[in-house]
Design an enzyme around this catalytic site. Sequence first.
Site, PDB file in Angstrom:
ATOM      1  N   CYS A  99      36.579  44.586  47.905  1.00 55.72           N
ATOM      2  CA  CYS A  99      36.784  43.142  47.773  1.00 55.72           C
ATOM      3  C   CYS A  99      37.948  42.741  48.673  1.00 55.72           C
ATOM      4  CB  CYS A  99      37.083  42.786  46.317  1.00 55.72           C
ATOM      5  SG  CYS A  99      37.613  41.062  46.117  1.00 55.72           S
ATOM      6  N   CYS A 102      41.051  41.397  46.149  1.00 51.94           N
ATOM      7  CA  CYS A 102      41.805  42.242  45.204  1.00 51.94           C
ATOM      8  C   CYS A 102      41.704  43.728  45.496  1.00 51.94           C
ATOM      9  CB  CYS A 102      41.359  41.959  43.771  1.00 51.94           C
ATOM     10  SG  CYS A 102      39.738  42.654  43.362  1.00 51.94           S
ATOM     11  N   CYS A 148      33.239  38.996  42.699  1.00 52.41           N
ATOM     12  CA  CYS A 148      33.940  40.223  42.316  1.00 52.41           C
ATOM     13  C   CYS A 148      34.208  40.195  40.817  1.00 52.41           C
ATOM     14  CB  CYS A 148      35.246  40.307  43.098  1.00 52.41           C
ATOM     15  SG  CYS A 148      36.356  41.627  42.535  1.00 52.41           S
ATOM     16  N   CYS A 151      38.297  39.792  40.226  1.00 50.38           N
ATOM     17  CA  CYS A 151      39.118  38.620  40.569  1.00 50.38           C
ATOM     18  C   CYS A 151      38.292  37.343  40.714  1.00 50.38           C
ATOM     19  CB  CYS A 151      39.914  38.880  41.843  1.00 50.38           C
ATOM     20  SG  CYS A 151      38.926  38.898  43.351  1.00 50.38           S
ATOM     21  N   CYS A 171      23.496  39.303  49.813  1.00 48.21           N
ATOM     22  CA  CYS A 171      23.841  38.738  51.121  1.00 48.21           C
ATOM     23  C   CYS A 171      25.313  38.352  51.086  1.00 48.21           C
ATOM     24  CB  CYS A 171      22.952  37.519  51.382  1.00 48.21           C
ATOM     25  SG  CYS A 171      23.252  36.738  52.972  1.00 48.21           S
TER      26      CYS A 171
HETATM   27 ZN    ZN Z   1      38.147  41.064  43.846  1.00 46.96          ZN
END
Ligand code: ZN
Length: 184
Positions: A99, A102, A148, A151, A171
Amino acid sequence: MKKSTLIICLFVTGFTISCGWVQEDKTGFQTEPAESIVEKILEDPVNADTIEVALVEKTEEEWRSILTPEEFHILREDGTEPAFANAYYDNKEEGIYYCGACGLPIYSSKTKFDSGTGWPSFWAPIDPKLVKRGLDERSGMERTEVVCAQCDSHLGHIFPYPGVPTEERHCLNSLALDFKPQDI
Ligand SMILES: [Zn+2]
């Protein structure tokens, strides 16, 4: 449900009730079903049991201080980057995609495939617990948004895609990801 998962769920639920979400439109988002066939198909490139998912919450000001304006627009304002003009759509290296906000490891090259769309496309995350999905009606059509799990940052959307093991395509925006090469 594993004990650790239960603890995470209870923690997240409690936190939600007490503090609320920064991004209100992510309230109804959920992780994928635990019985997802992904777990049976995917040879884990990393041991997902060792990945801890803990709630990460920052103010808009804090996010702006650690992200570039372009990353902030994608991750925190649900933006979309141009097709074929991004870092990872054609990346064929082995490794892990984290990510971009985070640092949670969320996708791997094991499930990346060439969709021809101009965006990095995956047929599954490393583990269902690492991303959440929910309904996005912002553009006037119904789409499944993927964020995510740690976060709530916007990653991209999920579309039906016959021909891959899960029959769906995640995607994603390259600007929402950080790639680190790794033999897997
Ligand atoms: Zn994250």
